[in-house]
Design a protein around this motif. Structure first.
Motif, PDB file in Angstrom:
ATOM      1  N   TRP A 408       2.269   6.545  -0.332  1.00  0.00           N
ATOM      2  CA  TRP A 408       1.841   5.152  -0.208  1.00  0.00           C
ATOM      3  C   TRP A 408       1.553   4.718   1.220  1.00  0.00           C
ATOM      4  CZ3 TRP A 408       0.043   3.596  -4.473  1.00  0.00           C
ATOM      5  CH2 TRP A 408       0.635   3.981  -5.687  1.00  0.00           C
ATOM      6  N   PRO A 409       0.541   5.321   1.844  1.00  0.00           N
ATOM      7  CA  PRO A 409       0.172   4.874   3.200  1.00  0.00           C
ATOM      8  C   PRO A 409      -0.316   3.430   3.229  1.00  0.00           C
ATOM      9  CG  PRO A 409      -1.476   6.394   2.315  1.00  0.00           C
ATOM     10  CD  PRO A 409      -0.303   6.437   1.380  1.00  0.00           C
ATOM     11  N   GLY A 410      -0.874   2.936   2.112  1.00  0.00           N
ATOM     12  CA  GLY A 410      -1.339   1.547   2.058  1.00  0.00           C
ATOM     13  C   GLY A 410      -0.336   0.601   1.435  1.00  0.00           C
ATOM     14  N   ASN A 411       0.847   1.108   1.080  1.00  0.00           N
ATOM     15  CA  ASN A 411       1.965   0.302   0.590  1.00  0.00           C
ATOM     16  C   ASN A 411       1.625  -0.510  -0.658  1.00  0.00           C
ATOM     17  OD1 ASN A 411       4.236   0.808   2.580  1.00  0.00           O
ATOM     18  ND2 ASN A 411       2.523   0.428   3.950  1.00  0.00           N
ATOM     19  N   VAL A 412       2.159  -1.746  -0.758  1.00  0.00           N
ATOM     20  CA  VAL A 412       2.043  -2.527  -1.995  1.00  0.00           C
ATOM     21  C   VAL A 412       0.585  -2.851  -2.301  1.00  0.00           C
ATOM     22  CG1 VAL A 412       2.734  -4.652  -3.166  1.00  0.00           C
ATOM     23  CG2 VAL A 412       4.351  -3.480  -1.658  1.00  0.00           C
ATOM     24  N   ARG A 413      -0.203  -3.107  -1.257  1.00  0.00           N
ATOM     25  CA  ARG A 413      -1.611  -3.420  -1.478  1.00  0.00           C
ATOM     26  C   ARG A 413      -2.334  -2.232  -2.117  1.00  0.00           C
ATOM     27  NH1 ARG A 413      -3.525  -4.649   3.725  1.00  0.00           N
ATOM     28  NH2 ARG A 413      -2.461  -6.646   3.497  1.00  0.00           N
ATOM     29  N   GLU A 414      -2.008  -1.032  -1.666  1.00  0.00           N
ATOM     30  CA  GLU A 414      -2.626   0.156  -2.253  1.00  0.00           C
ATOM     31  C   GLU A 414      -2.192   0.327  -3.700  1.00  0.00           C
ATOM     32  OE1 GLU A 414      -3.091   4.983  -1.497  1.00  0.00           O
ATOM     33  OE2 GLU A 414      -1.598   3.842  -0.378  1.00  0.00           O
ATOM     34  N   LEU A 415      -0.917   0.079  -3.999  1.00  0.00           N
ATOM     35  CA  LEU A 415      -0.431   0.188  -5.374  1.00  0.00           C
ATOM     36  C   LEU A 415      -1.189  -0.766  -6.284  1.00  0.00           C
ATOM     37  CD1 LEU A 415       1.592   1.094  -7.558  1.00  0.00           C
ATOM     38  CD2 LEU A 415       3.163  -0.653  -6.692  1.00  0.00           C
ATOM     39  N   GLU A 416      -1.412  -1.990  -5.836  1.00  0.00           N
ATOM     40  CA  GLU A 416      -2.149  -2.959  -6.641  1.00  0.00           C
ATOM     41  C   GLU A 416      -3.547  -2.438  -6.962  1.00  0.00           C
ATOM     42  OE1 GLU A 416      -3.506  -7.678  -6.511  1.00  0.00           O
ATOM     43  OE2 GLU A 416      -2.641  -6.715  -4.727  1.00  0.00           O
ATOM     44  N   HIS A 417      -4.223  -1.874  -5.966  1.00  0.00           N
ATOM     45  CA  HIS A 417      -5.568  -1.358  -6.183  1.00  0.00           C
ATOM     46  C   HIS A 417      -5.563  -0.145  -7.106  1.00  0.00           C
ATOM     47  CE1 HIS A 417      -6.797  -3.325  -2.099  1.00  0.00           C
ATOM     48  NE2 HIS A 417      -6.675  -4.195  -3.076  1.00  0.00           N
ATOM     49  N   VAL A 418      -4.546   0.714  -6.962  1.00  0.00           N
ATOM     50  CA  VAL A 418      -4.451   1.909  -7.808  1.00  0.00           C
ATOM     51  C   VAL A 418      -4.311   1.523  -9.277  1.00  0.00           C
ATOM     52  CG1 VAL A 418      -2.880   3.808  -8.425  1.00  0.00           C
ATOM     53  CG2 VAL A 418      -3.619   3.522  -6.061  1.00  0.00           C
ATOM     54  N   ILE A 419      -3.427   0.562  -9.575  1.00  0.00           N
ATOM     55  CA  ILE A 419      -3.218   0.143 -10.964  1.00  0.00           C
ATOM     56  C   ILE A 419      -4.473  -0.527 -11.512  1.00  0.00           C
ATOM     57  CG2 ILE A 419      -1.883  -1.374 -12.474  1.00  0.00           C
ATOM     58  CD1 ILE A 419      -0.288   1.028 -11.548  1.00  0.00           C
ATOM     59  N   SER A 420      -5.103  -1.405 -10.725  1.00  0.00           N
ATOM     60  CA  SER A 420      -6.313  -2.101 -11.191  1.00  0.00           C
ATOM     61  C   SER A 420      -7.428  -1.106 -11.473  1.00  0.00           C
ATOM     62  CB  SER A 420      -6.772  -3.114 -10.140  1.00  0.00           C
ATOM     63  OG  SER A 420      -5.790  -4.099  -9.921  1.00  0.00           O
TER      64      SER A 420
END
Length: 522
Positions: A408-420
């Motif tokens: 998770w280099p992009g942290n929570v913001r990256e997780l949001e994009h991954v799920i979407s």
């Protein structure tokens, strides 16, 4: 399926257990978890959930038998008519297998209970505290007829104890808040829901936020891109005595250098070409409240000097004005850089750094938050389920493991994009909106490990030989590889820790911490 073998038919043992829990001091989370665990065993059902009403949403506080990410979801009553129906009634509400209303937990029962199967039997009741609707208690089962008339009567009998447990948990939370705020009218338990997480790092951070929030000390939020620094700034303001006044957000990285001084401190008519009238700046807009300076390390040295004077004297001077103005503003700053490194290279004033970092608060990256990644994923799964009009959206066990393993280099913001992105892929590949849609790891598009970026100005890092893997446990082997990578980066950049951190894709402060943990430096 859990069998009801631990209790007698009259349920006296469950009554004794619930009453006993009311008499002992327990943390809120444990008290509520014991409640749902006890009810699940007593009723022999697949899942039990306790949900608190927050505006138009119901927030799970404790669940038993549901997937781990369920605690991170927020159930809109407009989207979930069963929950809305339960909340609107004071009596027991049952939905049998042939009910036309969709079940909010379809596909969310734990793997041991048949995760991808629809729920067949549902029973729930609204909970009231001090004459106001507080939330709902729901019970779900895969077996048709689990919640017969006898089960409904037992739940009605237990209702006063359930509501007493909820009331006690709320009072305990309010007492803790009052102790922290010394009677200053602290925040409600509901504000804890702003930040999702149960990891030790987040718990410690939330405690520190609560302690420092009611002071006027400047706070410096430190963390990588995407960890949610703005969210924590909003929480600090909401918990402070200034919460009734404005919170003004300034993205320093988006301010052109030529306009930064005017934006922050204002200007008078004629101060520069195009200044056709007096204009207050962001400090004046935040009068009595809080000014959040995001990416504060991007400010020019000239603006830094004026910011320092404001922090020292509580005064600003509009561009082109002759006299200063007094302001009463608390400053919260945030950065994803190492300001100490910028102080050393002369791009950030040392005196301003010390003013801003009176109380530095490091925000842990997502990779250090353990199972919090699944709670956050649950929030984004429910948002995308509603956005795409899906009956149910869930993760496979393999996808959950992939999320936990990723860097998770992009942290929570990256997780949001991954799920979407994964949810959109599932729909574009033919997933029916009427089915339980399960996201597998192939839809998440995650690498096994996060790539190590190389900045254009740096030379590629030498390849670390992998022919002879170090002996020992996996933890030992990972630590050995990390030592090799750090040494290689330092060799390439002549021992410069800041440049090595950029080459490795890390914040310099995090690299120093990692190096100390690996015993590469004192």
């Amino acid at each position: 399926m859990v069998k009801n073998t631990s209790f007698g038919g009259d349920g006296r043992l469950v009554l004794d257990l619930l009453v006993a829990d009311l008499a002992v001091d327990l943390p809120t989370a444990i008290r509520l978890q014991r409640l749902v665990d006890t009810l699940r065993v007593h009723f022999g059902c697949g899942a039990v959930a306790l949900l608190q009403l927050e505006g138009e949403y119901l927030k799970p506080l404790a669940t038993a038998g549901l997937v781990r990410d369920a605690l991170g979801r927020r159930f809109s009553m407009a989207q979930h008519p069963r929950l809305a129906t339960i909340l609107a009634r004071r009596d027991i509400t049952c939905f049998h297998h042939d009910s036309a209303l969709p079940d909010p937990y379809d596909g969310l029962l734990d793997e041991l209970e048949g995760a991808s199967l629809p729920v067949h039997d549902c029973m729930g009741i609204s909970l009231w505290v001090d004459g106001q609707p507080w939330g709902v208690l729901t019970l779900d089962a895969l077996a048709v007829g689990t919640f017969d008339a006898r089960a409904q009567q037992r739940l009605q009998t237990l209702l006063p104890l359930v509501e007493a447990t909820v009331r006690l948990a709320r009072l305990e939370g309010e007492l803790r808040t009052l102790r922290l705020h010394h009677g200053g009218g602290g925040a409600s338990m509901a504000e804890d829901a702003e930040v999702l997480g149960q990891s030790e790092g987040i718990a410690r951070l939330l405690h520190e936020l609560q302690v420092v929030a009611d002071t006027d000390l400047p706070v410096l939020l430190l963390g990588e891109t995407g960890v949610g620094k703005e969210l924590f700034a909003h929480r600090l303001h909401a918990l402070s005595r200034r919460r009734a006044k404005p919170l003004v957000h300034v993205n320093c990285a988006a301010l052109p250098e030529s306009l930064a001084e005017s934006e922050l401190f204002g200007h008078v008519r004629g101060a520069f070409s195009g200044a056709v009238g007096d204009r207050p700046g962001r400090f004046e807009a935040a009068e009595g409240g809080t000014l959040f300076l995001d990416e504060v390390g991007e400010l020019s040295l000239a603006v830094q000097a004026k910011l320092l004077r404001t922090l020292q004297n509580g005064e600003i001077q509009r561009l082109g004005a002759d006299r200063p103005r007094r302001v009463d503003v608390r400053v919260i700053a945030a950065t994803n850089r190492s300001l100490r490194e910028h102080v050393r290279d002369g791009s950030f004033r040392a005196d301003l750094y010390h003013r801003l970092s009176v109380y530095p608060l490091p925000i842990p990256p997502l990779r250090e938050r353990g199972h919090d990644v699944l709670l956050l994923a649950g929030r984004f799964l429910e948002l995308n389920r509603a956005r795409l009009g899906l009956r149910s959206l869930r993760l496979s066990a393999e996808a959950e493991e992939a999320l936990r393993r990723y860097h998770w280099p992009g942290n929570v913001r990256e997780l949001e994009h991954v799920i979407s992105r994964a949810a959109l892929k599932a729909v574009s590949r033919g997933a029916s909106r009427a089915d339980i849609v399960t996201l597998g790891p192939e839809l998440l598009d995650l690498e096994e490990t996060a790539p190590v970026p190389v900045t254009p100005s740096s030379s590629p890092l030498p390849v670390v030989a992998a022919a002879a893997a170090p002996a020992g446990t996996l933890r030992d082997q990972v630590a050995a590889f990390e030592r090799q990578a750090i040494r290689a980066a330092l060799d390439v950049h002549g021992g410069n820790w800041a440049q090595a951190a950029r080459a490795l894709g890390l914040d310099a402060s995090n690299l120093h911490k990692l190096a100390r943990r690996l015993q590469l430096k004192a």
